[in-house]
Design an enzyme around this catalytic site. Structure first.
Site, PDB file in Angstrom:
ATOM      1  N   ASP A 214     -43.116 -20.530  75.436  1.00  0.00           N
ATOM      2  CA  ASP A 214     -42.458 -19.733  74.315  1.00  0.00           C
ATOM      3  C   ASP A 214     -43.346 -19.336  73.101  1.00  0.00           C
ATOM      4  OD1 ASP A 214     -40.180 -18.434  72.942  1.00  0.00           O
ATOM      5  OD2 ASP A 214     -40.376 -20.408  71.602  1.00  0.00           O
TER       6      ASP A 214
ATOM      7  N   ASP B 140     -42.364 -17.625  69.365  1.00  0.00           N
ATOM      8  CA  ASP B 140     -42.137 -17.892  68.032  1.00  0.00           C
ATOM      9  C   ASP B 140     -41.279 -19.256  67.875  1.00  0.00           C
ATOM     10  OD1 ASP B 140     -42.382 -15.326  66.628  1.00  0.00           O
ATOM     11  OD2 ASP B 140     -40.779 -14.500  68.277  1.00  0.00           O
TER      12      ASP B 140
HETATM   13  P1  TMP Z   1     -39.285 -15.981  71.216  1.00  0.00           P
HETATM   14  O1  TMP Z   1     -38.622 -15.983  72.352  1.00  0.00           O
HETATM   15  O2  TMP Z   1     -40.976 -15.859  71.140  1.00  0.00           O
HETATM   16  O3  TMP Z   1     -38.782 -17.457  70.723  1.00  0.00           O
HETATM   17  O4  TMP Z   1     -38.807 -14.979  70.177  1.00  0.00           O
HETATM   18  C1  TMP Z   1     -37.409 -14.894  69.819  1.00  0.00           C
HETATM   19  C2  TMP Z   1     -37.034 -15.095  68.658  1.00  0.00           C
HETATM   20  O5  TMP Z   1     -37.075 -13.877  67.553  1.00  0.00           O
HETATM   21  C3  TMP Z   1     -35.676 -15.500  68.523  1.00  0.00           C
HETATM   22  O6  TMP Z   1     -35.581 -16.959  68.491  1.00  0.00           O
HETATM   23  C4  TMP Z   1     -34.965 -15.033  67.347  1.00  0.00           C
HETATM   24  C5  TMP Z   1     -36.019 -14.243  66.730  1.00  0.00           C
HETATM   25  N1  TMP Z   1     -35.677 -12.790  66.274  1.00  0.00           N
HETATM   26  C6  TMP Z   1     -35.796 -12.505  64.955  1.00  0.00           C
HETATM   27  O7  TMP Z   1     -36.196 -13.095  64.157  1.00  0.00           O
HETATM   28  N2  TMP Z   1     -35.280 -11.312  64.552  1.00  0.00           N
HETATM   29  C7  TMP Z   1     -34.831 -10.216  65.073  1.00  0.00           C
HETATM   30  O8  TMP Z   1     -34.188  -9.073  64.640  1.00  0.00           O
HETATM   31  C8  TMP Z   1     -34.671 -10.615  66.548  1.00  0.00           C
HETATM   32  C9  TMP Z   1     -33.839  -9.459  67.647  1.00  0.00           C
HETATM   33  C10 TMP Z   1     -35.027 -11.669  67.127  1.00  0.00           C
HETATM   34 MG    MG Z   2     -38.863 -19.388  70.078  1.00  0.00          MG
END
Ligand code: TMP
Ligand code: MG
Length: 289
Positions: free
Chosen positions: A38, A40
């Protein structure tokens, strides 16, 4: 066996089983290994000096490209849906449509903001985006050992790529599947390409390049890195699995989520902002670092 697993941030429900998996992976060596991660809050830090670090979406939301009114709307969405995303009392089935709602609303708002493609690099530069400590060893070691790294992210692909490019670690062993921005001929954001990826559909259903895992079918030892229960299905597309080791970063609501993480992930890293444990395991298996 691995000094980095002795850190007090590391916990395991079944340390014996973890040891067996690692020993089996060690016998296979780096040639049989692939890493699926993953982005974030897994490859990037959750916090630094008491402050939260941004997700890919947050980097755009917090930039000067987005109006004050839109910033407020995006923040309200985050305050509504993020607690649902990590709510341990709700099932994935219950959360799934709500995540579609969050992503759809957020992306619609961003598309009204006249965001230009050539602004992506400068906003990433000015953001507080931070890869976890030890990222150089992680990315460079995998590259030098020719171990494929598949980054599967519900974030924004253009931002993610720019973060790792600016950090100097976007090597040719890295493949990314994520939500990519779609720009018109003037370079203005008009939408997002392909099927929407959110926290709870990170599986085979959104993979466009079905050949990727087929080409790697001799790499039967898999390390999965994630920070939500949605990340556990990222390896579903792998055609041939001998051993799989799931490592989970438990960043937030630690007390509430601990048991659930211990049941789901082989190794849980609690409020650990580093990639030390991962790097220790990779080195043990035979990766250069
Ligand atoms: P990831 O799959 O790389 O972890 O990315 C997804 C993350 O993005 C999730 O944990 C929530 C975050 N997110 C935000 O911070 N702001 C937003 O507007 C959206 C739609 C998701
Ligand atoms: Mg994540």
């Amino acid at each position: 066996m691995i000094a980095e697993l002795e850190k007090k941030t590391v916990s395991m429900k079944d340390a014996g089983r973890v040891k067996e998996i690692i020993m089996s992976m060690q016998r296979g060596g780096e040639k049989k290994l692939q890493v699926i991660s993953d982005f974030d809050m897994t490859l990037t830090r959750f916090g630094h000096n008491g402050k939260r670090c941004p997700t890919c979406h947050n980097i755009v939301d917090n930039s000067q490209l987005v109006s004050a009114d839109c910033k407020k709307k995006l923040k309200d969405l985050c305050n509504t849906y993020y607690p649902i995303e990590i709510d341990h009392t709700r099932s994935i089935d219950e959360k799934y449509p709500l995540m579609v709602e969050w992503w759809t609303k957020a992306h619609d708002l961003l598309c009204q903001q006249n965001i230009r493609k050539d602004m992506i690099a400068p906003i990433v530069k000015d953001s507080g985006a931070m890869l976890r400590e030890g990222y150089e060893v992680f990315f460079n070691g995998l590259h030098q050992s020719n171990i494929p790294l598949f980054i599967f992210s519900a974030g924004i692909g253009d931002i993610l790529e720019e973060i790792i490019r600016q950090a100097g670690v976007f090597h040719d062993n890295v493949n990314v599947v994520s939500n990519y921005m779609d720009f018109d001929e003037k370079g203005m954001l008009i939408g997002f390409k392909g099927e929407l990826i959110h926290t709870y559909n990170k599986n085979n259903s959104v993979l466009r390049d079905k050949e990727y895992f087929k080409q790697l079918d001799n790499r039967t030892n898999i390390i999965v890195l994630g920070d939500t229960l949605g990340d556990l299905t990222m390896a579903d597309g792998v055609t041939n699995v001998e051993n799989i080791l799931k490592i989970g970063f438990l960043n937030d609501k630690v007390e509430e989520q601990r048991q659930m993480f211990l049941d789901a992930y082989d190794i849980v890293l609690e409020k650990d902002e580093t990639l030390d444990a991962v790097n220790g395991i990779l080195k043990n298996i035979g990766a250069k670092n």
